[in-house]
Scaffold this motif. Structure first.
Motif, PDB file in Angstrom:
ATOM      1  N   GLU A 112       1.004  -1.265   0.026  1.00 51.20           N
ATOM      2  CA  GLU A 112      -0.107  -0.172   0.103  1.00 51.20           C
ATOM      3  C   GLU A 112       0.779   1.181   0.108  1.00 51.20           C
ATOM      4  N   PHE A 113       2.126   1.249   0.665  1.00 54.72           N
ATOM      5  CA  PHE A 113       2.720   2.403   0.949  1.00 54.72           C
ATOM      6  C   PHE A 113       4.204   2.435   0.297  1.00 54.72           C
ATOM      7  N   SER A 114       4.375   1.582  -0.492  1.00 51.38           N
ATOM      8  CA  SER A 114       5.881   1.435  -1.064  1.00 51.38           C
ATOM      9  C   SER A 114       6.221   2.889  -1.965  1.00 51.38           C
ATOM     10  N   ASP A 115       5.239   3.637  -2.234  1.00 49.37           N
ATOM     11  CA  ASP A 115       5.661   4.952  -2.803  1.00 49.37           C
ATOM     12  C   ASP A 115       6.334   5.819  -2.026  1.00 49.37           C
ATOM     13  N   LEU A 116       6.082   5.524  -0.518  1.00 50.08           N
ATOM     14  CA  LEU A 116       6.838   6.525   0.367  1.00 50.08           C
ATOM     15  C   LEU A 116       8.028   6.185   0.576  1.00 50.08           C
ATOM     16  N   GLU A 117       8.676   5.180  -0.001  1.00 50.70           N
ATOM     17  CA  GLU A 117       9.975   4.799   0.436  1.00 50.70           C
ATOM     18  C   GLU A 117      11.154   5.795   0.869  1.00 50.70           C
ATOM     19  N   GLU A 118      11.175   6.970  -0.054  1.00 53.52           N
ATOM     20  CA  GLU A 118      12.142   7.661   0.182  1.00 53.52           C
ATOM     21  C   GLU A 118      11.608   8.740   1.422  1.00 53.52           C
ATOM     22  N   THR A 119      10.622   8.437   2.348  1.00 48.21           N
ATOM     23  CA  THR A 119      10.315   9.308   3.117  1.00 48.21           C
ATOM     24  C   THR A 119      10.665   8.647   4.668  1.00 48.21           C
ATOM     25  N   PRO A 120      10.501   9.328   5.799  1.00 49.28           N
ATOM     26  CA  PRO A 120      10.590   8.648   7.129  1.00 49.28           C
ATOM     27  C   PRO A 120       9.690   7.614   7.287  1.00 49.28           C
ATOM     28  N   TYR A 160      17.009   0.580   3.350  1.00 49.97           N
ATOM     29  CA  TYR A 160      16.541   1.802   3.974  1.00 49.97           C
ATOM     30  C   TYR A 160      17.732   2.726   4.583  1.00 49.97           C
ATOM     31  N   LEU A 161      18.826   2.081   5.033  1.00 47.62           N
ATOM     32  CA  LEU A 161      19.933   2.922   5.787  1.00 47.62           C
ATOM     33  C   LEU A 161      20.284   4.086   4.910  1.00 47.62           C
ATOM     34  N   PRO A 162      20.531   3.936   3.607  1.00 46.45           N
ATOM     35  CA  PRO A 162      20.958   5.294   2.900  1.00 46.45           C
ATOM     36  C   PRO A 162      19.890   6.400   3.172  1.00 46.45           C
ATOM     37  N   GLY A 184       8.493   5.603   5.105  1.00 51.34           N
ATOM     38  CA  GLY A 184       8.743   4.432   4.369  1.00 51.34           C
ATOM     39  C   GLY A 184       9.829   3.672   5.066  1.00 51.34           C
ATOM     40  N   VAL A 185      10.853   4.581   5.450  1.00 47.76           N
ATOM     41  CA  VAL A 185      11.939   3.950   6.348  1.00 47.76           C
ATOM     42  C   VAL A 185      11.336   3.356   7.369  1.00 47.76           C
ATOM     43  N   ALA A 186      10.299   3.636   8.171  1.00 46.42           N
ATOM     44  CA  ALA A 186       9.770   2.906   9.357  1.00 46.42           C
ATOM     45  C   ALA A 186       9.342   1.517   8.888  1.00 46.42           C
ATOM     46  N   VAL A 187       8.778   1.374   7.849  1.00 45.17           N
ATOM     47  CA  VAL A 187       8.092   0.326   7.449  1.00 45.17           C
ATOM     48  C   VAL A 187       9.160  -0.646   6.976  1.00 45.17           C
ATOM     49  N   MET A 188      10.104  -0.099   6.426  1.00 49.46           N
ATOM     50  CA  MET A 188      11.367  -1.083   5.840  1.00 49.46           C
ATOM     51  C   MET A 188      12.264  -1.571   7.017  1.00 49.46           C
ATOM     52  N   ALA A 189      12.188  -0.913   7.973  1.00 47.90           N
ATOM     53  CA  ALA A 189      12.933  -1.000   9.267  1.00 47.90           C
ATOM     54  C   ALA A 189      12.092  -1.960   9.860  1.00 47.90           C
ATOM     55  N   SER A 190      10.829  -2.014   9.928  1.00 47.48           N
ATOM     56  CA  SER A 190      10.127  -2.926  10.486  1.00 47.48           C
ATOM     57  C   SER A 190      10.321  -4.481   9.987  1.00 47.48           C
ATOM     58  N   LEU A 191      10.186  -4.334   8.439  1.00 52.01           N
ATOM     59  CA  LEU A 191      10.200  -5.486   7.760  1.00 52.01           C
ATOM     60  C   LEU A 191      11.601  -6.139   7.854  1.00 52.01           C
ATOM     61  N   GLY A 192      12.868  -5.510   8.195  1.00 50.59           N
ATOM     62  CA  GLY A 192      13.926  -5.977   8.614  1.00 50.59           C
ATOM     63  C   GLY A 192      13.842  -6.818   9.816  1.00 50.59           C
ATOM     64  N   ARG A 193      13.283  -6.204  10.679  1.00 48.29           N
ATOM     65  CA  ARG A 193      13.092  -6.687  12.031  1.00 48.29           C
ATOM     66  C   ARG A 193      12.371  -8.041  12.028  1.00 48.29           C
ATOM     67  N   ALA A 194      11.234  -7.885  11.190  1.00 52.36           N
ATOM     68  CA  ALA A 194      10.411  -9.336  11.149  1.00 52.36           C
ATOM     69  C   ALA A 194      11.093 -10.375  10.719  1.00 52.36           C
ATOM     70  N   TYR A 195      11.943 -10.068   9.483  1.00 46.79           N
ATOM     71  CA  TYR A 195      12.740 -11.007   8.917  1.00 46.79           C
ATOM     72  C   TYR A 195      13.727 -11.580   9.787  1.00 46.79           C
ATOM     73  N   ARG A 196      14.407 -10.666  10.493  1.00 47.88           N
ATOM     74  CA  ARG A 196      15.600 -11.035  11.423  1.00 47.88           C
ATOM     75  C   ARG A 196      14.871 -11.784  12.476  1.00 47.88           C
ATOM     76  N   GLY A 197      13.584 -11.487  13.096  1.00 47.95           N
ATOM     77  CA  GLY A 197      12.960 -12.414  13.988  1.00 47.95           C
ATOM     78  C   GLY A 197      12.687 -13.805  13.304  1.00 47.95           C
ATOM     79  N   LEU A 198      12.352 -13.966  12.110  1.00 44.13           N
ATOM     80  CA  LEU A 198      12.409 -15.112  11.393  1.00 44.13           C
ATOM     81  C   LEU A 198      13.492 -16.280  11.050  1.00 44.13           C
ATOM     82  N   ASP A 199      14.754 -15.527  11.554  1.00 43.88           N
ATOM     83  CA  ASP A 199      15.966 -15.917  11.100  1.00 43.88           C
ATOM     84  C   ASP A 199      16.455 -15.969   9.764  1.00 43.88           C
TER      85      ASP A 199
END
Length: 172
Positions: free
Chosen positions: A130-138, A167-169, A140-155
């Motif tokens: 729904e919100f991938s168009d916000l990738e270059e915004t804070p 998202y880091l850059p 979008g970064v919040a969503v991407m960071a949460s995605l990273g944490r979820a994948y990390r939680g799944l090993d």
């Protein structure tokens, strides 16, 4: 006292004025309780303030504060209830960036409070659609960071690293 008076007010204008004063007093009381480390008491005040608050933006703010207080008290059910309510209120307002932030926070609550990264990931993938168009915004970064944490939680460290590198850059 304002809340009790508001409930007993016979006139709508008087009830509205008392509700406004109750909101101010209850929010301040919740802030004091939080400052003193009494997170359960802060939740009581925030729930009371929600009883007399109708504006979606104010309700979202109160729910966000309740999430923070509930996280301190380690009550996952309350955290999730308020995190979901933030999403509902933000959607009522319709501001996309605020909705994306709320969705990311809700999924993060599912991940951390429930320890359910698989469910969080499913929520976040829908949010990203729904919100991938916000990738270059804070937001979008919040969503991407949460995605990273979820994948990390799944090993799934490869997928987690891919989202982090994405998202880091932008976050910098």
């Amino acid at each position: 006292h304002y809340l009790a008076a508001q409930r007993l007010a016979g006139d709508d204008a008087e009830a509205d004025a008392l509700a406004a004063q109750a909101r101010i007093s209850l929010r301040a009381a919740a802030e004091r309780a939080t400052t003193l480390g009494s997170h359960e008491q802060a939740l009581v005040f925030l729930d009371q303030a929600l009883e007399v608050t109708t504006d979606p933006a104010d309700r979202a703010d109160l729910h966000e504060r309740a999430v923070q207080a509930a996280e301190q008290g380690l009550d996952s059910e309350v955290v999730l209830r308020h995190a979901e309510a933030v999403v509902v209120e933000r959607r009522r307002i319709g501001e996309r960036r605020a909705i994306a932030f709320a969705e990311a926070a809700h999924a993060q609550a599912v991940n951390s409070s429930l320890g359910d990264p698989a469910r969080a990931l499913q929520m976040l993938l829908k949010t990203w659609d729904e919100f991938s168009d916000l990738e270059e915004t804070p937001a979008g970064v919040a969503v991407m960071a949460s995605l990273g944490r979820a994948y990390r939680g799944l090993d799934d460290f490869q997928a987690a690293l891919a989202w982090i590198e994405r998202y880091l850059p932008i976050a910098e």
